[in-house]
Design a protein around this motif. Structure first.
Motif, PDB file in Angstrom:
ATOM      1  N   PHE A 123       0.793  -1.242   0.000  1.00  0.00           N
ATOM      2  CA  PHE A 123       0.000   0.000   0.000  1.00  0.00           C
ATOM      3  C   PHE A 123       0.822   1.287   0.000  1.00  0.00           C
ATOM      4  O   PHE A 123       0.283   2.348  -0.277  1.00  0.00           O
ATOM      5  N   SER A 249      -7.258  -6.491   2.630  1.00  0.00           N
ATOM      6  CA  SER A 249      -8.290  -5.473   2.475  1.00  0.00           C
ATOM      7  C   SER A 249      -8.630  -5.238   1.003  1.00  0.00           C
ATOM      8  O   SER A 249      -8.952  -6.198   0.310  1.00  0.00           O
ATOM      9  N   ARG A 250      -8.515  -4.024   0.468  1.00  0.00           N
ATOM     10  CA  ARG A 250      -8.818  -3.860  -0.968  1.00  0.00           C
ATOM     11  C   ARG A 250      -7.873  -4.734  -1.794  1.00  0.00           C
ATOM     12  O   ARG A 250      -8.228  -5.196  -2.873  1.00  0.00           O
ATOM     13  N   LYS A 253      -9.316  -8.243  -1.796  1.00  0.00           N
ATOM     14  CA  LYS A 253     -10.301  -8.384  -2.881  1.00  0.00           C
ATOM     15  C   LYS A 253      -9.536  -8.692  -4.176  1.00  0.00           C
ATOM     16  O   LYS A 253      -9.890  -9.567  -4.967  1.00  0.00           O
ATOM     17  N   GLU A 287     -19.921  -2.919   5.580  1.00  0.00           N
ATOM     18  CA  GLU A 287     -19.845  -2.191   4.303  1.00  0.00           C
ATOM     19  C   GLU A 287     -20.772  -2.840   3.259  1.00  0.00           C
ATOM     20  O   GLU A 287     -20.697  -4.035   3.019  1.00  0.00           O
ATOM     21  N   ILE A 292     -19.673   0.961  -0.761  1.00  0.00           N
ATOM     22  CA  ILE A 292     -18.340   0.790  -1.369  1.00  0.00           C
ATOM     23  C   ILE A 292     -18.291   1.511  -2.722  1.00  0.00           C
ATOM     24  O   ILE A 292     -17.291   2.137  -3.066  1.00  0.00           O
ATOM     25  N   PHE A 296     -15.674   4.388  -3.197  1.00  0.00           N
ATOM     26  CA  PHE A 296     -14.579   4.001  -4.109  1.00  0.00           C
ATOM     27  C   PHE A 296     -15.150   3.708  -5.492  1.00  0.00           C
ATOM     28  O   PHE A 296     -15.188   2.551  -5.927  1.00  0.00           O
ATOM     29  N   TRP A 299     -13.181   1.254  -8.002  1.00  0.00           N
ATOM     30  CA  TRP A 299     -12.697  -0.108  -7.749  1.00  0.00           C
ATOM     31  C   TRP A 299     -13.345  -1.145  -8.665  1.00  0.00           C
ATOM     32  O   TRP A 299     -12.701  -2.105  -9.092  1.00  0.00           O
ATOM     33  N   TRP A 340     -16.642  -4.060   9.861  1.00  0.00           N
ATOM     34  CA  TRP A 340     -16.873  -3.425   8.554  1.00  0.00           C
ATOM     35  C   TRP A 340     -16.753  -4.446   7.416  1.00  0.00           C
ATOM     36  O   TRP A 340     -17.430  -4.363   6.408  1.00  0.00           O
ATOM     37  N   HIS A 390      -8.648  -4.726  11.912  1.00  0.00           N
ATOM     38  CA  HIS A 390      -8.299  -4.720  10.488  1.00  0.00           C
ATOM     39  C   HIS A 390      -6.805  -4.443  10.314  1.00  0.00           C
ATOM     40  O   HIS A 390      -6.360  -3.301  10.469  1.00  0.00           O
TER      41      HIS A 390
END
Ligand code: GTR
Length: 411
Positions: A123, A249-250, A253, A287, A292, A296, A299, A340, A390
């Motif tokens: 990140f 996290s993202r 995914k 979420e 989302i 975002f 995404w 979340w 998280h």
């Protein structure tokens, strides 16, 4: 018991199991035309391609046909008291030295045999993994992070080593695994710019609007991970039957979508991936799809907006994303206080992917209810919920590698 959302989460979101509306999940083993899928062959020929296409057009968006990469080794040296080699490689994502590139940091344990490797985006830039000044600050756009002095979307010296707690690199090496990491912003900057910059820009005419079924940024990051796989596949020092993709996290995914689309990854790990990752969208807890897409918008593909507060209309749900990885091992990791991301929904997607794994002749998830915290369910679909929030902790890495040790043994 009702748990308060953590800071940064949406206090107006639903966190109450009792308030989840009734829903029916699509059956991974029933084709869109109603045909029951009862053989491995029918899964491979009918249902898997159909699901892949649905996730492409309705959720993540279609990526263009890949172009061959080119690469240039920037530096190579020994690290960790000569236990490992560290190579920095610039990967030109479309083969073009004037096009987008990603700087790969590849650290491999010394061994006379090819070694397994974990590919994972980071990140904050490769320089955030360690205090070592030999790793240059990324020149790509970065997320602001005032606690590390980043306020203008430009990496600064103070951010060096900022993420090292999440990356126990020497320990990974000592366990016999390599690490291949790239800064996610090298591939596609994490903000909504109408898909002009980053990898999107290399495949389109400036100003064009992308069609609603075309790749969002998660699919862009996946494109980058697949180009890293292109590079790793060329390296004799790497065991090509033990290539792992991991993300948090993202990027969790992203790891799942990468595992679904790129079978060269032999094992997939998602950490706290939540909505649009392992969590079932129809549970609408923590979420939501609406939330989302609002936070975002870049995404997912624009078709995914159709399912804002309309989850039941989506022809797929996230357990089928897990099923797309079958029969390869997948580890779903949750955190107890990560409301979340809906830990229970992350578990259930593993559970409901189980029939697809069994159809293909492997074991699935060796649990029918959520295990106690910190206990790894080490079956082909793996699951672990750890205490805390998280994050990625050194103990998470121990679980990832315990899972990989067992699930890739004998491959
Ligand atoms: C949150 C987002 C989550 C998760 C997380 C992260 O703000 O709502 O879906 O992706 O960011 O990536 O850290």
């Amino acid at each position: 018991t009702f748990a308060m959302p953590l800071l940064g989460q949406d206090a107006k979101a639903n966190y109450d199991e009792a308030k989840i509306p009734d829903f029916t999940l699509p059956d991974p083993l029933v084709a869109q035309d109603g045909t029951k899928i009862t053989t491995a062959e029918a899964w491979e020929k009918i249902r898997r391609p159909e699901l892949l296409e649905l996730f492409e057009t309705e959720v993540y968006g279609k990526a263009p046909t890949a172009k061959p990469i080119s690469s240039r080794v920037v530096s190579e040296r020994e690290v960790f008291d000569d236990k490992a080699t560290e190579r920095q490689v610039r990967i030109f994502l479309t083969g073009d030295e004037d096009g987008p590139y990603a700087d790969l940091l590849l650290i491999l344990p010394k061994s006379d045999k090819p070694v397994p490797v974990v590919a994972a985006l980071n990140f904050k830039g490769n320089h955030s993994l360690s205090d070592d000044p030999a790793i240059p600050l990324t020149k790509s756009w970065v997320r602001n992070d005032a606690s590390n002095g980043v306020t203008k979307h430009v990496a600064v010296e103070q951010s060096r080593g900022a993420a090292k707690a999440r990356w126990p690199v020497e320990r990974i090496i000592d366990r016999g695994y390599g690490l291949a990491t790239v800064y996610y912003g090298d591939i596609d900057p994490d903000f909504d710019d109408g898909f002009q910059n980053g990898i999107h820009g290399a495949f389109r005419t400036e100003g064009d609007k992308l069609a609603a079924d075309q790749w969002g940024t998660i699919a862009g990051w996946t494109y980058g991970l697949s180009r890293i796989a292109d590079y790793l596949e060329e390296q004799d020092a790497i065991d090509h039957d033990r290539m792992i993709v991991m993300g948090h996290s993202r990027l969790g995914k992203t790891a799942l979508w990468t595992g679904a689309t790129d079978p060269r990854f032999d094992l997939v790990i998602s950490n706290n991936s939540g909505c649009g990752g392992a969590a079932l969208s129809r549970r609408r807890i923590g979420e939501s799809v609406w939330r989302i897409n609002k936070s975002f918008p870049h995404w997912f593909c624009d078709n995914f907006l159709k399912y804002d507060n309309n989850e039941d209309a989506c022809p797929v749900d996230q357990h089928e994303l897990i099923a797309l990885i079958a029969p390869r091992p997948v580890l779903i990791c949750s955190a107890q206080e990560d409301y979340w991301a809906d830990p229970k929904g992350e578990f259930l997607s593993g559970l409901y992917a189980d029939p697809a794994y069994r159809l293909l002749g492997t074991d699935g998830l060796a649990a029918d209810k959520m295990p106690p915290v910190n206990k790894l369910i080490n079956s082909r679909i793996g699951y672990r919920i750890r205490s805390g929030g998280h994050n990625v902790l050194p103990s998470d890495w121990e679980a990832y590698l315990d899972f990989a040790d067992k699930q890739l043994r004998g491959k």
